[in-house]
Design an enzyme around this catalytic site. Structure first.
Site, PDB file in Angstrom:
ATOM      1  CD  GLU A 167      -3.068  -1.116   2.159  1.00 30.24           C
ATOM      2  OE1 GLU A 167      -4.042  -1.869   2.001  1.00 30.24           O
ATOM      3  OE2 GLU A 167      -2.968  -0.313   3.109  1.00 30.24           O
ATOM      4  CD  GLU A 351      -4.120  -5.768   3.185  1.00 25.60           C
ATOM      5  OE1 GLU A 351      -4.947  -4.943   3.658  1.00 25.60           O
ATOM      6  OE2 GLU A 351      -2.898  -5.666   3.349  1.00 25.60           O
TER       7      GLU A 351
END
Length: 433
Positions: A167, A351
């Site tokens: 991320e 995710e």
């Protein structure tokens, strides 16, 4: 759950994900201090000053946790390594205990028939490197490349997949412009440099791993669907700019060798000198791309300086994070990513999950079912989705929110550290059987 494995393409991988600092117990095993330890010790940053010193004590309970993954029927376990556990000073002499720990982890997964999917960095920067400016420092790509060589020389021969950085938006924008995560800065120049150095570090690490013979390399980005509050020009512009900063900046750098104009209008004066010359490294060829997805944002335009957007509330049901549940956003990102950036490159949902009340958790079962439906819809539209990984295996340390928010398929009693599989765990185990 109203479908089975047979409803997905042959070879489709299902799995679960965690991260090092959130579960391991950073005080154990000779790990060095991280900027998250410092951030958490600063009043006002984290609920009750909670940190990852103990977390879920996965460091000492690894076998129990790996058995939970096996019994769930997961094909893949996506975990991260702690830079400060491997190199306590960020550079220099490795910590033998740390390397041994990840050796045992990978071997334990393989013994149980689970594919090890490693992410090298999930936010816990060694404090000595943070003292030197961290992600703002132009030497970060070199430091990260050195860390990559140390850890992947040890475990890279046995990992199923590898990605350098989890991320990039959170590592850079959330942490250096919005100040919500370590190092807790609110500085546009710091954010610009961190955003670029994160991508350049990704490229350098990818090159190092290729040189070591490590295969199946990818990138993991997080995404939030951006919806304008109204059809007004100001709101549409705000949503477009948010989408550019959050989503298109990182995919653009990785796959097109360019940054969106809507981002450059605010950040270009603050980017490092010669930034345009780094795209050859940033664009190092990849074998897959990972999509982390949780929610969408509704945006309104403001009269404030760039980026001139503001959050405009939510619609529909919310998770315990007050995040809107919007499965259609996952479908749209999967199809858009393939159409506009990656083509036939395999896409993994690396995710997806929700925070909900400890027990019972019927909301999580519904959430997962609805988002898996969105994955099936994206596949039907032609998106080359190859896997789906649930966040998270365990209730864990949720960064600035401490231990209050529970994303786990397995309940963790943070007093006794007892693990208790939730209804969602049992539902997935039955479905994945």
């Amino acid at each position: 759950m109203n479908f089975t494995r047979a409803d997905f393409p042959e070879g489709f991988d299902f799995g679960v994900a965690t991260s090092a600092y959130q579960i391991e117990g950073h005080a154990a095993g000779g790990a060095g201090q991280t900027h998250w330890d410092s951030f958490a010790a600063t009043p006002g940053n984290v609920v009750r000053f909670e940190d990852g010193a103990l977390a879920c004590d996965h460091y000492h309970r690894m076998d129990e946790d790996l058995d939970l993954i096996r019994d769930l029927g997961a094909d893949v376990y996506r975990f991260s390594t702690s830079w400060a556990r491997v190199l306590p000073e960020g550079r220099g002499r490795p910590n033998v205990e740390g390397l041994d720990f990840y050796d045992r982890l990978v071997d334990g997964l393989l013994e149980r028939g689970i594919k090890p999917a490693v992410t090298l960095y999930h936010w816990e920067l060694p404090q000595p490197l943070a003292d030197l400016g961290g992600w703002r420092n132009a030497d970060m790509p070199d430091w990260f490349a050195d860390f990559t060589e140390v850890i992947m020389s040890r475990i890279g021969d046995r990992t199923w997949s590898a990605a350098p950085i989890n991320e990039p938006w959170c590592v850079s924008w959330l942490s250096h412009f919005e100040g919500h995560h370590a190092p807790g800065m609110r500085d546009i120049r710091a954010a610009a440099r961190a955003m670029h150095h994160v991508l350049l570090s990704h490229g350098r690490a990818t090159q190092v791993m290729k040189g070591l013979g490590v295969s199946n390399l990818g990138a993991v980005c997080n995404f939030e669907w951006a919806t304008p509050l109204t059809n007004s020009a100001a709101d549409v512009t705000a949503a477009t700019r948010y989408d550019a900063i959050y989503n298109r900046f990182f995919l653009g750098g990785l796959f097109k060798g360019e940054y969106p104009a809507e981002v450059l209008e605010g950040l270009e004066p603050h980017l490092p000198k010669g930034w345009q010359d780094d795209f050859a490294t940033i664009r190092s060829p990849l074998d897959w791309v990972g999509v982390n997805y949780y929610t969408r944002k509704r945006l309104r335009g403001t009269d404030a300086p760039w980026p001139a957007y503001d959050y405009a509330g939510t619609q529909g049901p919310l998770t315990d994070m007050d995040w809107e549940i919007y499965p259609r956003g996952l479908q749209d990102f999967l199809t858009r990513t393939a159409r506009e950036y990656t083509g036939d490159l395999p896409i993994y949902v690396t995710e997806n999950g929700m925070a909900s009340a400890p027990t019972p958790d019927p909301e999580r079962i519904a959430y997962l079912s609805d988002h898996l439906d969105a994955v099936r819809a994206a596949i039907a539209e032609g998106a080359p989705v190859a896997g789906y990984f649930v966040w998270s295996l365990l209730d864990n340390y949720e960064w600035s929110l401490g231990y209050e928010k529970r994303f786990g398929l397995v309940h963790v009693d943070f007093e006794t550290l007892a693990r208790t599989p939730k209804a969602s765990y049992h539902a997935l185990a039955k479905w994945w059987a």
